[in-house]
Design a protein around this motif. Sequence first.
Motif, PDB file in Angstrom:
ATOM      1  N   LEU A   1       0.865  -1.180   0.000  1.00 52.82           N
ATOM      2  CA  LEU A   1       0.000   0.000   0.000  1.00 52.82           C
ATOM      3  C   LEU A   1       0.905   1.234   0.000  1.00 52.82           C
ATOM      4  CD1 LEU A   1      -2.882   1.101   0.113  1.00 52.82           C
ATOM      5  CD2 LEU A   1      -2.710   1.043   2.615  1.00 52.82           C
ATOM      6  N   LEU A   2       0.802   1.999  -1.076  1.00 57.00           N
ATOM      7  CA  LEU A   2       1.710   3.130  -1.284  1.00 57.00           C
ATOM      8  C   LEU A   2       0.984   4.448  -1.043  1.00 57.00           C
ATOM      9  CD1 LEU A   2       4.493   4.190  -2.404  1.00 57.00           C
ATOM     10  CD2 LEU A   2       3.368   4.256  -4.659  1.00 57.00           C
ATOM     11  N   VAL A   3       1.672   5.370  -0.358  1.00 58.22           N
ATOM     12  CA  VAL A   3       1.187   6.736  -0.201  1.00 58.22           C
ATOM     13  C   VAL A   3       1.959   7.597  -1.200  1.00 58.22           C
ATOM     14  CG1 VAL A   3       0.857   8.670   1.386  1.00 58.22           C
ATOM     15  CG2 VAL A   3       0.727   6.302   2.245  1.00 58.22           C
ATOM     16  N   ALA A   4       1.240   8.234  -2.118  1.00 56.62           N
ATOM     17  CA  ALA A   4       1.870   9.020  -3.195  1.00 56.62           C
ATOM     18  C   ALA A   4       1.437  10.478  -3.091  1.00 56.62           C
ATOM     19  CB  ALA A   4       1.495   8.442  -4.559  1.00 56.62           C
ATOM     20  N   PHE A   5       2.360  11.399  -3.496  1.00 52.95           N
ATOM     21  CA  PHE A   5       2.118  12.842  -3.372  1.00 52.95           C
ATOM     22  C   PHE A   5       2.314  13.516  -4.724  1.00 52.95           C
ATOM     23  CE2 PHE A   5       3.641  11.161   0.605  1.00 52.95           C
ATOM     24  CZ  PHE A   5       2.778  11.700   1.553  1.00 52.95           C
ATOM     25  N   GLN A   6       1.416  14.437  -5.009  1.00 51.55           N
ATOM     26  CA  GLN A   6       1.542  15.210  -6.245  1.00 51.55           C
ATOM     27  C   GLN A   6       0.998  16.625  -6.014  1.00 51.55           C
ATOM     28  OE1 GLN A   6       0.467  13.384  -9.975  1.00 51.55           O
ATOM     29  NE2 GLN A   6      -0.220  15.334 -10.866  1.00 51.55           N
TER      30      GLN A   6
ATOM     31  N   ALA B   1       4.866   1.764  -7.923  1.00 54.28           N
ATOM     32  CA  ALA B   1       5.396   0.518  -7.352  1.00 54.28           C
ATOM     33  C   ALA B   1       5.766   0.762  -5.888  1.00 54.28           C
ATOM     34  CB  ALA B   1       6.616   0.043  -8.143  1.00 54.28           C
ATOM     35  N   GLY B   2       5.925  -0.352  -5.172  1.00 56.64           N
ATOM     36  CA  GLY B   2       6.358  -0.250  -3.771  1.00 56.64           C
ATOM     37  C   GLY B   2       5.191  -0.114  -2.817  1.00 56.64           C
ATOM     38  N   GLY B   3       5.487   0.369  -1.627  1.00 56.72           N
ATOM     39  CA  GLY B   3       4.487   0.463  -0.559  1.00 56.72           C
ATOM     40  C   GLY B   3       4.701  -0.604   0.490  1.00 56.72           C
ATOM     41  N   GLY B   4       4.079  -0.407   1.630  1.00 54.57           N
ATOM     42  CA  GLY B   4       4.242  -1.340   2.753  1.00 54.57           C
ATOM     43  C   GLY B   4       2.984  -2.144   3.016  1.00 54.57           C
TER      44      GLY B   4
ATOM     45  N   PHE C   1      -3.585   6.961  -2.261  1.00 54.65           N
ATOM     46  CA  PHE C   1      -3.359   5.698  -1.541  1.00 54.65           C
ATOM     47  C   PHE C   1      -3.605   4.569  -2.539  1.00 54.65           C
ATOM     48  CE2 PHE C   1      -5.139   9.025   1.038  1.00 54.65           C
ATOM     49  CZ  PHE C   1      -4.166   9.182   2.020  1.00 54.65           C
ATOM     50  N   ILE C   2      -2.521   3.913  -2.941  1.00 53.80           N
ATOM     51  CA  ILE C   2      -2.567   3.008  -4.091  1.00 53.80           C
ATOM     52  C   ILE C   2      -2.172   1.596  -3.681  1.00 53.80           C
ATOM     53  CG2 ILE C   2      -1.677   2.610  -6.419  1.00 53.80           C
ATOM     54  CD1 ILE C   2      -0.966   5.650  -6.449  1.00 53.80           C
ATOM     55  N   ASP C   3      -3.027   0.646  -4.062  1.00 54.68           N
ATOM     56  CA  ASP C   3      -2.686  -0.771  -3.936  1.00 54.68           C
ATOM     57  C   ASP C   3      -1.891  -1.134  -5.186  1.00 54.68           C
ATOM     58  OD1 ASP C   3      -2.523  -3.500  -3.681  1.00 54.68           O
ATOM     59  OD2 ASP C   3      -4.692  -3.858  -3.624  1.00 54.68           O
ATOM     60  N   THR C   4      -0.577  -1.175  -5.064  1.00 48.70           N
ATOM     61  CA  THR C   4       0.269  -1.358  -6.254  1.00 48.70           C
ATOM     62  C   THR C   4       0.218  -2.783  -6.793  1.00 48.70           C
ATOM     63  OG1 THR C   4       2.205  -1.764  -4.842  1.00 48.70           O
ATOM     64  CG2 THR C   4       1.823   0.498  -5.568  1.00 48.70           C
TER      65      THR C   4
END
Length: 242
Positions: A134-139, A187-190, A221-224
Motif C-alpha cells: 500500500l503506497l502513499v503518493a504525493f503530487q 510501485a512499492g508500498g508497505g 493511496f494506491i494498492d500497487t
Amino acid sequence: MPATRGPRRGLSAAAVAAVLLAGSTGCGDKGAEGPAAASVPASAQVPASASASESAAADSASASASASVPASPSASSTSPAAPTTRAATPPPAPTRLTVAVDTRGGRLALVRGGAAQEFTVTLRNGNTAEYRHLLVAFQMESLVGEPGDQPGSGPGFLLERFDQASGAWRPAEFRVANDVKPLSLFAGGGPLAREAVRVERYRLRATSGGPTGSSPVVVSFIDTDADRQAAAHAVLGHSTTR
C-alpha cells in the motif's frame, strides 16, 4: 357333656352352625338354651382373631397393590425444559480503509529556503481487505518550471519520510506535474493487515531557488499489486512565500 376348648381358630359359617346344632342336642339339661343360641347369626360367632387376620390380609394386599403401581412422575419431571433462546450474532459490518492527513494549522505554510514542516498520514484499515503493498503518493500542480517525479524532487521542494527502522529521514517521491500518472506505473508500498493502523511521518521543505505561490498537495493511496486506488484522495493545503 361340655366340649374341650382348643386353640381359637377361625371357623367358617358352616362349621359354626354344626357346632351350635351339636350343642343343642348333646345335653338335655340345656335344651332351653339351644334355640336362643341357634338364633344368633353365624357371623356373630366368628372369633375376633379371624376378623383381624382377614383385615390384616386385606390391608397387606392393598399395600402390595399400591406398591406395584409406579408413582406418577411429577409435572416438573415430565415437562421438557424450555429451550434457551440465543440471539444470533450478526456478522460484523464491512469496513474499508480510511485515511487522514494532519499537520499543524491544517495546511503547509512554507518559506522558501526555510525549515521543513512536518505532517502525518494515518492509514486505518477495515476488515474487508489486506494489503501487501500500500503506497502513499504525493503530487502537486506545477507552479513554475518543468515537472519532476524523482525522489525528493519538486522542483523547488524536498519531501522526506521518517524511517522508523533506522530513525532517520529518507527522501520520498514528490511529483510536481499537471497531468495524472497512470496507476500501473506506481510501485512499492508497505503491508497493512486487516484492522491494522499505520502512521507515517513526512516533512516538506521549499528550497531557496524554488517558486512561490499556492497549490494543494494531493495525497493518493494506491494498492500497487492491483493497480487501483485503495481510498479516496486527501488534499493538504499548501502555500510557499519568500
